[in-house]
Write a protein that holds these residues in place. Sequence first.
Motif, PDB file in Angstrom:
ATOM      1  N   LEU A  52      28.817 -14.049   8.695  1.00  0.00           N
ATOM      2  CA  LEU A  52      27.406 -14.417   8.794  1.00  0.00           C
ATOM      3  C   LEU A  52      26.628 -13.706   7.690  1.00  0.00           C
ATOM      4  O   LEU A  52      26.825 -12.506   7.461  1.00  0.00           O
ATOM      5  CB  LEU A  52      26.847 -14.019  10.161  1.00  0.00           C
ATOM      6  CG  LEU A  52      27.679 -14.441  11.386  1.00  0.00           C
ATOM      7  CD1 LEU A  52      27.062 -13.867  12.669  1.00  0.00           C
ATOM      8  CD2 LEU A  52      27.790 -15.949  11.476  1.00  0.00           C
ATOM      9  N   HIS A  55      22.681 -13.152   6.116  1.00  0.00           N
ATOM     10  CA  HIS A  55      21.249 -13.285   6.408  1.00  0.00           C
ATOM     11  C   HIS A  55      20.456 -13.769   5.197  1.00  0.00           C
ATOM     12  O   HIS A  55      20.971 -13.886   4.080  1.00  0.00           O
ATOM     13  CB  HIS A  55      20.696 -11.946   6.893  1.00  0.00           C
ATOM     14  CG  HIS A  55      20.809 -10.848   5.853  1.00  0.00           C
ATOM     15  ND1 HIS A  55      19.942 -10.731   4.793  1.00  0.00           N
ATOM     16  CD2 HIS A  55      21.699  -9.823   5.729  1.00  0.00           C
ATOM     17  CE1 HIS A  55      20.276  -9.687   4.061  1.00  0.00           C
ATOM     18  NE2 HIS A  55      21.346  -9.119   4.602  1.00  0.00           N
ATOM     19  N   HIS A  73      21.527  -8.001   9.007  1.00  0.00           N
ATOM     20  CA  HIS A  73      22.464  -8.664   9.916  1.00  0.00           C
ATOM     21  C   HIS A  73      21.996  -8.710  11.367  1.00  0.00           C
ATOM     22  O   HIS A  73      22.561  -9.446  12.183  1.00  0.00           O
ATOM     23  CB  HIS A  73      23.849  -7.997   9.839  1.00  0.00           C
ATOM     24  CG  HIS A  73      23.883  -6.594  10.371  1.00  0.00           C
ATOM     25  ND1 HIS A  73      23.768  -5.486   9.563  1.00  0.00           N
ATOM     26  CD2 HIS A  73      24.042  -6.113  11.629  1.00  0.00           C
ATOM     27  CE1 HIS A  73      23.857  -4.389  10.299  1.00  0.00           C
ATOM     28  NE2 HIS A  73      24.029  -4.749  11.562  1.00  0.00           N
ATOM     29  N   PHE A 103      21.428 -11.972  13.481  1.00  0.00           N
ATOM     30  CA  PHE A 103      22.506 -12.748  14.080  1.00  0.00           C
ATOM     31  C   PHE A 103      22.993 -12.175  15.411  1.00  0.00           C
ATOM     32  O   PHE A 103      24.092 -12.512  15.867  1.00  0.00           O
ATOM     33  CB  PHE A 103      23.695 -12.838  13.114  1.00  0.00           C
ATOM     34  CG  PHE A 103      23.407 -13.657  11.881  1.00  0.00           C
ATOM     35  CD1 PHE A 103      23.107 -15.001  11.989  1.00  0.00           C
ATOM     36  CD2 PHE A 103      23.442 -13.077  10.628  1.00  0.00           C
ATOM     37  CE1 PHE A 103      22.850 -15.763  10.858  1.00  0.00           C
ATOM     38  CE2 PHE A 103      23.188 -13.828   9.490  1.00  0.00           C
ATOM     39  CZ  PHE A 103      22.898 -15.172   9.608  1.00  0.00           C
ATOM     40  N   LEU A 118      23.694 -15.014  17.887  1.00  0.00           N
ATOM     41  CA  LEU A 118      24.772 -15.890  17.411  1.00  0.00           C
ATOM     42  C   LEU A 118      26.115 -15.184  17.470  1.00  0.00           C
ATOM     43  O   LEU A 118      27.126 -15.802  17.834  1.00  0.00           O
ATOM     44  CB  LEU A 118      24.471 -16.342  15.982  1.00  0.00           C
ATOM     45  CG  LEU A 118      25.495 -17.291  15.349  1.00  0.00           C
ATOM     46  CD1 LEU A 118      25.693 -18.543  16.196  1.00  0.00           C
ATOM     47  CD2 LEU A 118      25.064 -17.659  13.936  1.00  0.00           C
ATOM     48  N   ARG A 119      26.150 -13.897  17.153  1.00  0.00           N
ATOM     49  CA  ARG A 119      27.395 -13.126  17.257  1.00  0.00           C
ATOM     50  C   ARG A 119      27.929 -13.159  18.685  1.00  0.00           C
ATOM     51  O   ARG A 119      29.126 -13.352  18.917  1.00  0.00           O
ATOM     52  CB  ARG A 119      27.157 -11.676  16.833  1.00  0.00           C
ATOM     53  CG  ARG A 119      27.051 -11.458  15.338  1.00  0.00           C
ATOM     54  CD  ARG A 119      26.504 -10.066  15.039  1.00  0.00           C
ATOM     55  NE  ARG A 119      27.307  -9.013  15.647  1.00  0.00           N
ATOM     56  CZ  ARG A 119      28.336  -8.439  15.049  1.00  0.00           C
ATOM     57  NH1 ARG A 119      28.692  -8.815  13.843  1.00  0.00           N
ATOM     58  NH2 ARG A 119      28.997  -7.486  15.647  1.00  0.00           N
ATOM     59  N   VAL A 170      34.190 -11.725  14.104  1.00  0.00           N
ATOM     60  CA  VAL A 170      32.876 -12.145  13.634  1.00  0.00           C
ATOM     61  C   VAL A 170      32.250 -10.972  12.893  1.00  0.00           C
ATOM     62  O   VAL A 170      32.123  -9.882  13.449  1.00  0.00           O
ATOM     63  CB  VAL A 170      31.948 -12.579  14.795  1.00  0.00           C
ATOM     64  CG1 VAL A 170      30.599 -13.034  14.253  1.00  0.00           C
ATOM     65  CG2 VAL A 170      32.602 -13.681  15.620  1.00  0.00           C
ATOM     66  N   ALA A 218      28.913  -9.840  10.518  1.00  0.00           N
ATOM     67  CA  ALA A 218      27.606 -10.133   9.938  1.00  0.00           C
ATOM     68  C   ALA A 218      27.379  -9.152   8.800  1.00  0.00           C
ATOM     69  O   ALA A 218      27.281  -7.950   9.018  1.00  0.00           O
ATOM     70  CB  ALA A 218      26.515 -10.001  11.000  1.00  0.00           C
ATOM     71  N   VAL A 225      28.539 -18.760   7.797  1.00  0.00           N
ATOM     72  CA  VAL A 225      27.236 -19.238   8.255  1.00  0.00           C
ATOM     73  C   VAL A 225      26.179 -18.452   7.492  1.00  0.00           C
ATOM     74  O   VAL A 225      26.169 -17.220   7.527  1.00  0.00           O
ATOM     75  CB  VAL A 225      27.043 -19.045   9.773  1.00  0.00           C
ATOM     76  CG1 VAL A 225      25.659 -19.539  10.197  1.00  0.00           C
ATOM     77  CG2 VAL A 225      28.127 -19.765  10.561  1.00  0.00           C
ATOM     78  N   HIS A 263      21.947 -18.085   6.616  1.00  0.00           N
ATOM     79  CA  HIS A 263      20.566 -18.460   6.908  1.00  0.00           C
ATOM     80  C   HIS A 263      19.728 -18.334   5.652  1.00  0.00           C
ATOM     81  O   HIS A 263      19.767 -17.311   4.958  1.00  0.00           O
ATOM     82  CB  HIS A 263      19.986 -17.560   8.005  1.00  0.00           C
ATOM     83  CG  HIS A 263      18.561 -17.864   8.344  1.00  0.00           C
ATOM     84  ND1 HIS A 263      17.589 -16.884   8.438  1.00  0.00           N
ATOM     85  CD2 HIS A 263      17.921 -19.034   8.616  1.00  0.00           C
ATOM     86  CE1 HIS A 263      16.431 -17.438   8.750  1.00  0.00           C
ATOM     87  NE2 HIS A 263      16.602 -18.744   8.866  1.00  0.00           N
ATOM     88  N   PRO A 300      18.419 -19.376  13.367  1.00  0.00           N
ATOM     89  CA  PRO A 300      19.613 -18.591  13.719  1.00  0.00           C
ATOM     90  C   PRO A 300      19.689 -18.184  15.181  1.00  0.00           C
ATOM     91  O   PRO A 300      20.708 -17.635  15.605  1.00  0.00           O
ATOM     92  CB  PRO A 300      19.484 -17.332  12.837  1.00  0.00           C
ATOM     93  CG  PRO A 300      18.339 -17.566  11.928  1.00  0.00           C
ATOM     94  CD  PRO A 300      17.462 -18.581  12.590  1.00  0.00           C
ATOM     95  N   THR A 352      22.490 -23.074  17.917  1.00  0.00           N
ATOM     96  CA  THR A 352      23.732 -22.333  18.156  1.00  0.00           C
ATOM     97  C   THR A 352      24.830 -23.261  18.654  1.00  0.00           C
ATOM     98  O   THR A 352      25.978 -23.190  18.189  1.00  0.00           O
ATOM     99  CB  THR A 352      23.491 -21.207  19.178  1.00  0.00           C
ATOM    100  OG1 THR A 352      22.555 -20.266  18.629  1.00  0.00           O
ATOM    101  CG2 THR A 352      24.785 -20.489  19.517  1.00  0.00           C
TER     102      THR A 352
END
Length: 267
Positions: A62, A64, A70, A73, A76-77, A88, A90, A126, A128, A237, A243
């Motif tokens: 992920l 930002h 980070h 997220f 989302l994480r 995962v 970020a 991903v 943003h 996000p 999501t």
Amino acid sequence: MELAKVTALLRATTLEAAILTGRLVLYPSGLVAVRAGGPAPDDGSPGGPVPAVAGAGRPVVLLHGFADNHSVFLLLRRALARHGRAHVEALDYSPLTWDLRTAAEALGRRIERIADRTGRAEVDLVGHSLGGLVARYYVQRLGGDARVRTLVTLGTPHAGTTVARLADAHPLVRQMRPGSEVLRELAAPAPGCRTRFVSFWSDLDQIMVPVETARLDHPDLLVHDVRVSGIGHLALPVHPTVTAGILEALDAGGAEEATGEGAASVA
């Protein structure tokens, strides 16, 4: 403007204000690197490969947007972890970064280390806003398509945004303007690019001007554009509808999909 549009805009603006408040509260926590399942430091720290977890899917990285970190997220994480993604991460790029291409090079090094640690040959990305543009540059211009199966962008200025002209003092902002050198590079031919792109864009995104700039249109790329209705830039996000769309996009990453556009509505 029709009453329904005014009402939707007011609702979206109220939600953006609430999310901004939450972001300001969480931002300090994003200044601390998270080791367990979190961002890996870009310092060349040694670390042996971690055995891949059966059924865990590809690692998800992920990235930002501008002037963020980070912590954006957090939700989302958690959703990705509940969805069975065991790896995962970020990542952050330095607030002193002045060139999008430098951030993309650093992203490539981080992804190589993630691949080594997890034992996986491919990752999903991903990004943003600006993060999506950094990720796209890595994939298109730095050979990242060999590592990235699916790249999901959220409110990313693929064609450049004209918002906040006073912010042009920052080089990264100038690189997000229509016609910038970076955007011209990304518009160049990209034959054989192996990554699948999914771009979410919102009809009420006040940072993307015009809003359609967050759509990805490139003849050489496999792209699925997803129009989101009823939310603004900061909500992308964190909103549950988006999501769910991200999870679906990553799950579909192994399947071939024709270029097209979907739509998601937010009540």
